[in-house]
Design an enzyme around this catalytic site. Structure first.
Site, PDB file in Angstrom:
ATOM      1  N   HIS A 273       0.301  -1.602  -0.234  1.00  0.00           N
ATOM      2  CA  HIS A 273      -0.083   0.357   0.226  1.00  0.00           C
ATOM      3  C   HIS A 273       0.408   1.322   0.105  1.00  0.00           C
ATOM      4  O   HIS A 273       0.353   1.955  -1.117  1.00  0.00           O
ATOM      5  CB  HIS A 273      -0.896   0.229   1.021  1.00  0.00           C
ATOM      6  CG  HIS A 273      -1.630   0.922   1.386  1.00  0.00           C
ATOM      7  ND1 HIS A 273      -3.088   1.218   0.746  1.00  0.00           N
ATOM      8  CD2 HIS A 273      -1.546   2.407   1.888  1.00  0.00           C
ATOM      9  CE1 HIS A 273      -4.074   2.366   1.088  1.00  0.00           C
ATOM     10  NE2 HIS A 273      -2.973   3.293   1.820  1.00  0.00           N
ATOM     11  N   GLU A 274       1.901   1.224   0.822  1.00  0.00           N
ATOM     12  CA  GLU A 274       2.545   2.386   1.067  1.00  0.00           C
ATOM     13  C   GLU A 274       3.985   2.970  -0.773  1.00  0.00           C
ATOM     14  O   GLU A 274       3.599   3.740  -0.519  1.00  0.00           O
ATOM     15  CB  GLU A 274       3.680   2.436   2.437  1.00  0.00           C
ATOM     16  CG  GLU A 274       2.438   2.672   3.543  1.00  0.00           C
ATOM     17  CD  GLU A 274       2.006   3.978   3.737  1.00  0.00           C
ATOM     18  OE1 GLU A 274       2.133   4.255   2.898  1.00  0.00           O
ATOM     19  OE2 GLU A 274       0.627   3.827   4.225  1.00  0.00           O
TER      20      GLU A 274
ATOM     21  N   HIS B  57       1.940   4.859  -2.693  1.00  0.00           N
ATOM     22  CA  HIS B  57       2.225   6.174  -2.717  1.00  0.00           C
ATOM     23  C   HIS B  57       3.598   6.278  -2.901  1.00  0.00           C
ATOM     24  O   HIS B  57       3.280   7.662  -3.458  1.00  0.00           O
ATOM     25  CB  HIS B  57       2.038   6.512  -1.059  1.00  0.00           C
ATOM     26  CG  HIS B  57       0.401   6.631  -0.791  1.00  0.00           C
ATOM     27  ND1 HIS B  57      -0.490   6.599  -0.912  1.00  0.00           N
ATOM     28  CD2 HIS B  57      -0.036   5.578  -0.117  1.00  0.00           C
ATOM     29  CE1 HIS B  57      -1.685   6.263  -0.577  1.00  0.00           C
ATOM     30  NE2 HIS B  57      -1.294   5.776   0.606  1.00  0.00           N
TER      31      HIS B  57
END
Length: 419
Positions: free
Chosen positions: A18-19, A22
């Site tokens: 997920h990170e 980003h």
């Protein structure tokens, strides 16, 4: 111990991916990612590459991406009166240290009078042994700063801040996290399809003798296509439909030797060791072909997205804290599935990744979905949302999430351990 290890791996991988979403889009957009942390808590080791400091932290749970800008709440400020150490090189400061525990080769101690590492990129002050002459040092835009906790990160001029990116770029940065969770889930589902000895199909292997399906005339090699007019693409969706239907019978549409037929089959209610379930009495034909494995991966991924989406919609329409699960619930489920083997853990990781991605798209301030809503508003009104308004909205969302997390965690503990 196996359950704990499985939980750490599952949670770390899902959050890391997920990170990573980003991180990649932020770098592509020109936003400076000062730190990419794996884990939480005290830093264990750090490594700097291409302007980003990668840290491994003590608690192996989650991680975070630290972008330049207002959201970088961990960034220490250089205040007047502080004593810092700077390393000038070629008439510019290349390194700054705020840590009293780290010595810099070629460094000089400076008592700060004024410092601006965002716009002017200058430090004004006095050498440690000479407070009579105020000096000015220019700071390299790519200079690094050693923070009091020992983490060395690149400084953040205003042009590299998240807020300096366009609204469209910020929207993509916020969406990239959930998107990477969806991509991870699809990859895992396809991996499972090819890792399993065989996959189920919608073709009947056997109709158990005297079962409702047998009595209705369903036979070996019948390929089921619909239940009560609903398209059936995989065996799992058929099982789910039969388990959840409130009807006493279902209309089963199937293909036999190229001919489409329909049979009305009773739903038999059963109880086994206190567990209630429903069945019609058929087993699935297994396949090892690549085509069936690809189809299984596609349909299983689609089922996960659809089922979790409907669960979230049901939660919104009929709120119930018992429908939510936090880290305690995830730990319990991971521990349970870990006893079933590696493939079961991978399957759970895929479902959890879809869940995390969809939950993060909730239009709640502080979640990715809430940030995306603000980005869309900014695009529509064609001007930045006032900083004060954005801060208030984000703070409200953060408080709401903390309260919800505490409530969910306590409910998990009470439900799993105290009842």
């Amino acid at each position: 111990m196996t359950g704990i290890i499985a939980f750490i791996i599952v949670f770390a991988v899902v959050v890391f991916i997920h990170e990573l979403g980003h991180f990649m889009v932020a770098k592509w957009s020109g936003v400076r990612v000062r730190e990419f942390a794996i884990g939480m808590g005290p830093k264990v080791v750090q490594l700097r590459r291409n302007g980003t400091t990668y840290t491994l932290r003590l608690l192996p749970l989650g991680g975070y991406v630290r972008m330049a800008g207002r959201g970088d709440i961990d960034a220490p400020e250089i205040q007047p009166g502080m004593t810092i150490v700077i390393v000038p090189e070629d008439n510019q400061v290349k390194r700054i240290s705020l840590s009293s525990e780290m010595a810099l080769i070629g460094g000089m101690a400076v008592t700060v009078d004024q410092a601006d590492l965002v716009d002017a990129l200058e430090i004004h002050g006095y050498l440690e042994n000479d407070d009579t002459k105020r000096l000015t040092w220019s700071v390299d835009p790519d200079a690094t700063m050693i923070e009091p906790n020992g983490t060395e990160v690149i400084i953040a001029p205003r042009a590299t801040h998240l807020e300096s990116a366009s609204a469209w770029q910020r929207l993509l940065i916020n969406f990239a996290g959930p998107l990477m969770n969806f991509i991870l889930a699809v990859v895992l589902f396809f991996g499972l399809a090819f890792a399993m000895p065989s996959v189920t199909t919608t073709t009947v292997d056997q109709a158990q003798k005297n079962s409702p399906a047998y009595q209705a005339g369903i036979q070996h090699n019948d390929r089921i296509t619909k239940l009560d007019g609903h398209q059936i693409n995989n065996w799992q969706s058929m099982q789910t439909y039969i388990q959840t239907t409130t009807k006493n019978q279902v209309a089963v549409t199937f293909v036999r030797q190229g001919v489409v037929k329909t049979a009305t089959v009773k739903v038999k209610k059963m109880t086994d060791q206190g567990q209630k379930y429903q069945m019609i009495g058929i087993t699935a034909r297994q396949s090892t072909s690549a085509a069936d494995r690809v189809q299984y991966g596609i349909h299983t991924a689609g089922q996960a997205f659809t089922q979790i989406f409907h669960s979230i919609k049901d939660l919104i329409i009929r709120p119930d804290i018992n429908k939510l699960g936090g880290p305690v619930s995830i730990f319990k489920t991971t521990s349970d599935v870990s006893s079933l083997g590696v493939l079961a853990v991978v399957s759970f990781m895929a479902w959890l990744s879809v869940n995390l991605g969809l939950i993060n798209l909730f239009p709640i301030p502080a979640l990715d979905g809430g940030k995306i809503v603000l980005n869309v508003i900014e695009i529509l009104i064609r001007r930045p949302i006032p900083e004060k308004v954005e801060n208030y909205v984000t703070a409200f969302g953060a408080v709401l999430l903390v309260i919800l997390m505490i409530a969910v965690t306590w409910n998990d503990i009470a439900r799993i351990f105290l009842r």
